[in-house]
Design a protein around this motif. Sequence first.
Motif, PDB file in Angstrom:
ATOM      1  N   TRP A 320       1.284  -1.332   0.234  1.00 55.17           N
ATOM      2  CA  TRP A 320       0.256  -0.080   0.108  1.00 55.17           C
ATOM      3  C   TRP A 320       0.885   1.252   0.530  1.00 55.17           C
ATOM      4  O   TRP A 320       0.683   2.190  -0.630  1.00 55.17           O
ATOM      5  CB  TRP A 320      -1.301   0.261   1.214  1.00 55.17           C
ATOM      6  CG  TRP A 320      -1.924   1.047   1.363  1.00 55.17           C
ATOM      7  CD1 TRP A 320      -2.375   1.735   0.376  1.00 55.17           C
ATOM      8  CD2 TRP A 320      -2.522   1.655   2.468  1.00 55.17           C
ATOM      9  NE1 TRP A 320      -3.129   2.833   0.735  1.00 55.17           N
ATOM     10  CE2 TRP A 320      -3.581   2.770   2.272  1.00 55.17           C
ATOM     11  CE3 TRP A 320      -2.309   1.506   3.767  1.00 55.17           C
ATOM     12  CZ2 TRP A 320      -4.085   3.218   2.983  1.00 55.17           C
ATOM     13  CZ3 TRP A 320      -3.944   1.377   5.017  1.00 55.17           C
ATOM     14  CH2 TRP A 320      -4.085   3.093   4.109  1.00 55.17           C
ATOM     15  N   GLY A 321       2.235   1.155   0.807  1.00 52.76           N
ATOM     16  CA  GLY A 321       2.852   2.655   1.015  1.00 52.76           C
ATOM     17  C   GLY A 321       3.901   2.337  -0.628  1.00 52.76           C
ATOM     18  O   GLY A 321       3.519   3.946  -0.822  1.00 52.76           O
ATOM     19  N   GLY A 322       4.074   1.209  -1.393  1.00 52.02           N
ATOM     20  CA  GLY A 322       4.456   1.806  -2.638  1.00 52.02           C
ATOM     21  C   GLY A 322       3.281   2.169  -3.454  1.00 52.02           C
ATOM     22  O   GLY A 322       3.843   2.753  -4.077  1.00 52.02           O
ATOM     23  N   LEU A 323       2.068   2.111  -3.479  1.00 51.75           N
ATOM     24  CA  LEU A 323       1.185   2.733  -4.173  1.00 51.75           C
ATOM     25  C   LEU A 323       1.340   4.445  -3.610  1.00 51.75           C
ATOM     26  O   LEU A 323       0.885   4.707  -5.306  1.00 51.75           O
ATOM     27  CB  LEU A 323      -0.301   1.891  -4.026  1.00 51.75           C
ATOM     28  CG  LEU A 323      -0.209   0.156  -4.477  1.00 51.75           C
ATOM     29  CD1 LEU A 323      -1.356   0.420  -5.222  1.00 51.75           C
ATOM     30  CD2 LEU A 323      -0.138   0.574  -6.414  1.00 51.75           C
ATOM     31  N   LEU A 324       1.383   4.203  -2.892  1.00 52.86           N
ATOM     32  CA  LEU A 324       0.987   5.748  -2.164  1.00 52.86           C
ATOM     33  C   LEU A 324       1.936   7.270  -3.018  1.00 52.86           C
ATOM     34  O   LEU A 324       1.969   7.638  -2.598  1.00 52.86           O
ATOM     35  CB  LEU A 324       1.208   5.902  -0.598  1.00 52.86           C
ATOM     36  CG  LEU A 324      -0.656   5.435  -0.184  1.00 52.86           C
ATOM     37  CD1 LEU A 324      -0.541   5.684   1.391  1.00 52.86           C
ATOM     38  CD2 LEU A 324      -1.835   6.554  -0.654  1.00 52.86           C
TER      39      LEU A 324
END
Length: 410
Positions: A320-324
């Motif tokens: 999720w952090g990677g997408l953000l």
Amino acid sequence: MTGTIAVVRGFGPVFAILFGLQFISMGAMEMSGPFWPLRIEELSSSGGIFALAGIGVYVCPMVGVSLTSALWGRMGDRYGNRLMMVRALAGLALTQILVSFAQDVWMILLLRFLQGCCAGYIAPAQAYGIQITGGRNRGVLLTWLQVATNVGSLGGAFLGGLILDASSFATINLTAGFICAVCAAAAWAILPRPAAETSGDGGGQVRQNQAFKGKATAPVWGLLALTGMMLASRMVLQVPFALYMAEVFRAPHWVTGFSYGLLALGFVVAAPLWAQFFNDRPASYILGWMILIAGGCALLTILAGLTRSVEYFSLIYLFWGGLLGGTTPILVALMSAATADGRQGSVLGTAQSWQQIASVAGIATGAGTTQIFGLTSVFPLASLLYAASLFTAVGLWFLARSRLPIGDSL
């Protein structure tokens, strides 16, 4: 990644100084971040005051920033972004030192609000960076400045914990104030005035318009709305996260902190890659990917709410952090690209104000939903908000494909 490093090296030594100032100063301000509830609880005379002030100590600076960032941005356009950076760092230093001596909860909240009003460092730093690089590769530039903020925040929280173990909470704030004062002096003494300020001509705006001639753009108001929606979607989990980890997973504190930190880790690792991937791409192409990113965030948050395995939950947070990492910095770069050079401080200040408003709205929505529907409702709520962001991105994608190029619309 090699291409990204080459682009960063091409920014020159001034960018390295700018990166270092943002890393150090933002890290200093985050040294006290995780430990404010401990200080507020110590000074509170009742549970009700603690509950109110425990939220207010985080929200008050956001409100202050949201009310003043656009103003400081316009001042930066008029008097220079370098001066606004020094002003912000000096204001942070002074208020942080005053907070260290405060012994009353309400005085702390007032000073935290004034701290937000005096802040507004990030927007002029972004505008100054765009000035010194001539607007080249602004997506990469803004992403690396965001990386500096995130890494500084992680390091600052760790250093603050070490100081608290060895000394006191007041020492954390005094140290942070001293560091910000040193950064203010360094910014004034080391950072050069941009050529556009010293020459006084209007060449910067002409170059910017020519650089983006023939490229369709999305409306700035739409990009602000999308940025705010995606940020609010993430912030709904800010307050209930630790409670959720304790109730659902029975997780010890270090697992909670580790899982939460994976979100920032994913962002830091992926953000430069996203920036290089989107570099020099048209707005319609980027917004097409924003549709996919918003959909991916909606899927991951619903999966996070369904799983009862803390290992899978932590892995989901990392992805999720990677997408953000492909959201806020890239969207802010699109706003900057659609704005003339003479108004960079204004639009970036407005963007920062809007981000703070969205953060407050997300925090309030998450806390309220938790109180009404329980902790298990927050991840479905986040997923629903990301789905709304997806539809907003679809609308902006259609607008970007249908809008006239900048050069043809003037």
